[in-house]
Design a protein around this motif. Sequence first.
Motif, PDB file in Angstrom:
ATOM      1  N   ALA A  94     -17.690   1.170 -27.244  1.00 61.06           N
ATOM      2  CA  ALA A  94     -16.750   1.070 -26.132  1.00 61.06           C
ATOM      3  C   ALA A  94     -15.404   1.662 -26.494  1.00 61.06           C
ATOM      4  N   ALA A  95     -14.834   2.426 -25.572  1.00 59.48           N
ATOM      5  CA  ALA A  95     -13.495   2.979 -25.772  1.00 59.48           C
ATOM      6  C   ALA A  95     -12.847   3.189 -24.408  1.00 59.48           C
ATOM      7  N   GLY A  96     -11.522   3.109 -24.392  1.00 61.54           N
ATOM      8  CA  GLY A  96     -10.781   3.290 -23.168  1.00 61.54           C
ATOM      9  C   GLY A  96     -10.881   4.709 -22.630  1.00 61.54           C
ATOM     10  N   GLU A  97     -10.817   4.829 -21.333  1.00 58.59           N
ATOM     11  CA  GLU A  97     -10.865   6.131 -20.667  1.00 58.59           C
ATOM     12  C   GLU A  97      -9.747   7.051 -21.160  1.00 58.59           C
ATOM     13  N   PRO A 138     -12.235   1.679 -17.986  1.00 58.91           N
ATOM     14  CA  PRO A 138     -11.373   2.431 -17.067  1.00 58.91           C
ATOM     15  C   PRO A 138      -9.888   2.194 -17.299  1.00 58.91           C
ATOM     16  N   LYS A 139      -9.120   3.290 -17.229  1.00 60.24           N
ATOM     17  CA  LYS A 139      -7.661   3.253 -17.190  1.00 60.24           C
ATOM     18  C   LYS A 139      -7.013   2.618 -18.415  1.00 60.24           C
ATOM     19  N   ARG A 140      -7.702   2.598 -19.545  1.00 60.21           N
ATOM     20  CA  ARG A 140      -7.146   1.963 -20.743  1.00 60.21           C
ATOM     21  C   ARG A 140      -6.995   2.962 -21.876  1.00 60.21           C
ATOM     22  N   ALA A 171      -6.988  -1.354 -24.352  1.00 64.10           N
ATOM     23  CA  ALA A 171      -8.404  -1.652 -24.144  1.00 64.10           C
ATOM     24  C   ALA A 171      -8.858  -2.894 -24.904  1.00 64.10           C
ATOM     25  N   THR A 172      -8.111  -3.302 -25.914  1.00 67.95           N
ATOM     26  CA  THR A 172      -8.575  -4.346 -26.833  1.00 67.95           C
ATOM     27  C   THR A 172      -9.023  -5.609 -26.109  1.00 67.95           C
ATOM     28  N   GLY A 173      -8.181  -6.139 -25.226  1.00 70.06           N
ATOM     29  CA  GLY A 173      -8.499  -7.389 -24.549  1.00 70.06           C
ATOM     30  C   GLY A 173      -8.888  -7.214 -23.099  1.00 70.06           C
ATOM     31  N   ASP A 174      -9.310  -6.021 -22.717  1.00 70.11           N
ATOM     32  CA  ASP A 174      -9.613  -5.716 -21.318  1.00 70.11           C
ATOM     33  C   ASP A 174     -10.751  -6.590 -20.786  1.00 70.11           C
ATOM     34  N   ALA A 175     -10.601  -7.064 -19.536  1.00 71.65           N
ATOM     35  CA  ALA A 175     -11.588  -7.965 -18.937  1.00 71.65           C
ATOM     36  C   ALA A 175     -12.945  -7.290 -18.760  1.00 71.65           C
ATOM     37  N   LYS A 176     -12.964  -6.013 -18.388  1.00 70.39           N
ATOM     38  CA  LYS A 176     -14.231  -5.306 -18.224  1.00 70.39           C
ATOM     39  C   LYS A 176     -14.930  -5.126 -19.566  1.00 70.39           C
ATOM     40  N   PHE A 177     -14.165  -4.884 -20.609  1.00 67.84           N
ATOM     41  CA  PHE A 177     -14.724  -4.787 -21.956  1.00 67.84           C
ATOM     42  C   PHE A 177     -15.351  -6.123 -22.352  1.00 67.84           C
TER      43      PHE A 177
END
Length: 250
Positions: A198-201, A225-227, A232-238
Amino acid sequence: MPSFLSDGIEIAYEIYGEGRPILLIHGFASSGVINWVGTGWVETLQKAGFAPITIDNRGHGASRKLYDPKLYFAHDMADDAARLLDRLGHDRLPVMGYSMGARISAYLALRHPQRVTAAVWGGMGINLETGLEDSEEIIAALTADTLEEVKGATGRQFRIFADHSKADRAALAACMISSREPMSRADIRRIGQPTLVAAGEKDDMAGDPEALAKLLPHGQALVIPKRNHMLATGDAKFKAAALAFLAAHT
């Protein structure tokens, strides 16, 4: 925090609650608390029935600070993680890493495949194979006398982060020299555990997560998306994707 000696180096760790163990390996200039507690990961995983184990990589957090770059190769830090599992009596468990922690997790899966049931690599893409292009800029930023001397955007980002976390910048500079060791394509193909990449866009430090996932026998990619790399570390979608992945593979 409890600690143990790994090849003579004091390594700190923490265990949160009871449940299924999962090992969390933090990123460069961070710590178990900053990377995993502060972003809500520990709480999220506990609610899902896990007992998160965080490790402070050598040179970071409450672990011993070292100033010799030869002591910071990712494969050596992977061996630290394996020794922690020995200490805690865990034969096999899922492992999650972010950025440098993802690189360490990859080497743990490669060198100690029997210990890793599944992996989540955040903030990591094809740069696992190619290394990191901005390392010299980051080293210069960490060793500059003041923040005002740091002009590059990436260097400033890491210098501000290191200052905010009150990290040992000399230890981090030594770490940056060798911790970004690339993994060969042949070795990446040998990692057979189910792995979410996983990695931010907008993450230009990680490289393409889909390109890396395609090299893995059982890789799955997630573009957040959009990170960027930090956000991106604590992103809800992640978190949602990681929990779904772990539910399916652990």
